[in-house]
Design a protein around this motif. Sequence first.
Motif, PDB file in Angstrom:
ATOM      1  N   LEU A  59       0.825  -1.205   0.000  1.00 44.67           N
ATOM      2  CA  LEU A  59       0.000   0.000   0.000  1.00 44.67           C
ATOM      3  C   LEU A  59       0.860   1.256   0.000  1.00 44.67           C
ATOM      4  CD1 LEU A  59      -1.954  -2.235   1.200  1.00 44.67           C
ATOM      5  CD2 LEU A  59      -3.025  -0.378   2.488  1.00 44.67           C
ATOM      6  N   ARG A  61       0.252   5.091   1.270  1.00 44.51           N
ATOM      7  CA  ARG A  61      -0.715   5.828   2.080  1.00 44.51           C
ATOM      8  C   ARG A  61      -0.223   7.254   2.328  1.00 44.51           C
ATOM      9  NH1 ARG A  61      -1.705   2.423   7.417  1.00 44.51           N
ATOM     10  NH2 ARG A  61       0.439   3.163   7.723  1.00 44.51           N
ATOM     11  N   THR A  76      -5.477   5.577   1.866  1.00 41.81           N
ATOM     12  CA  THR A  76      -4.771   4.709   0.920  1.00 41.81           C
ATOM     13  C   THR A  76      -4.905   5.262  -0.488  1.00 41.81           C
ATOM     14  OG1 THR A  76      -5.161   2.763   2.299  1.00 41.81           O
ATOM     15  CG2 THR A  76      -4.591   2.372  -0.003  1.00 41.81           C
ATOM     16  N   THR A  79      -3.065   0.347  -4.012  1.00 37.71           N
ATOM     17  CA  THR A  79      -2.865  -0.974  -3.425  1.00 37.71           C
ATOM     18  C   THR A  79      -2.493  -1.969  -4.523  1.00 37.71           C
ATOM     19  OG1 THR A  79      -4.569  -0.532  -1.760  1.00 37.71           O
ATOM     20  CG2 THR A  79      -3.894  -2.829  -2.048  1.00 37.71           C
ATOM     21  N   SER A 190      -9.136  -3.377  -5.478  1.00 39.78           N
ATOM     22  CA  SER A 190      -8.258  -2.544  -4.651  1.00 39.78           C
ATOM     23  C   SER A 190      -8.212  -1.113  -5.162  1.00 39.78           C
ATOM     24  CB  SER A 190      -6.842  -3.135  -4.634  1.00 39.78           C
ATOM     25  OG  SER A 190      -6.813  -4.386  -3.990  1.00 39.78           O
ATOM     26  N   ALA A 194      -9.676   1.918  -2.909  1.00 40.50           N
ATOM     27  CA  ALA A 194      -8.752   2.956  -2.451  1.00 40.50           C
ATOM     28  C   ALA A 194      -9.174   4.331  -2.943  1.00 40.50           C
ATOM     29  CB  ALA A 194      -7.327   2.637  -2.923  1.00 40.50           C
TER      30      ALA A 194
END
Length: 268
Positions: A59, A61, A76, A79, A190, A194
């Motif tokens: 990830l 972030r 996030t 990913t 993902s 995110a």
Amino acid sequence: MQLNEAFKLISDKVGEALEPRGFQQVKADSAKENELVALYVSENVAYSVIYYKDKMHTLLRECPMTEEGPDNDWKTLATWMFDPESDGQKEAGSIANDFVEAVSAPTAQKRAKQIKKSKGKKKDDEGNADPLFLSKRFVTLFPELKDEIKAEEEGYDPFRGVTFARASIVPKVNELIKKGSAADLKKLGSILSAQYSNGDVDTRSIITIVILNSVPEEYDEKISEHLSEDLQKAFKHSKKFRGKQVAPEKEKKQKQTMAQRLDRYNNK
């Protein structure tokens, strides 16, 4: 490829991209043996690259900085899955390139300025990632989108997020859901999750009303299982708009080419 080697490749690339903007890497001891963490901080913003060994997720972030350090209200931005048993330098390089693009994009620098302005103000639930940023996230799954995004940016100002998603992203997403591998579906889930978490109102609407509502109903469960809990709830709520005519995006002014601008100038 050894996990530690892959993680160093990814985090070092992110650090190299952030260094010219005044970021410094600081020691970040992982709270759990299950995690690998690299932390980069500036006066206003912190970025972390984190790998979860159990989920095999990498990830990127972001969160605001306080006088005591990162406020730990992490959002996030991207990913990726990385399986050290089967993935190698090529996959690690792809992740690194995507993370570098995410922290280097104009939208990332815009968010940093917004975070600086909003310090001390009440937080809300709306993120700052815009439709253009969302569109660029899909390049990791659909490389051909890179040229389509460039053409859209050059042709229209501002970027027509809804129009672009309908014409260029939706068909590719639907094809992937129908025929893609389990790993591709996880990557898609993902990305959507995110960006829904970190997106502004327009971005969230594009994800739910435009992209997910365009998925054939028989494939709803196939993609839903790869979405975050928040996005699953939003998708379920958005289904009431399926088949209804949503107000179209207002036509934006098309940019003139350099040749057109010079021609207009010369004919004055």
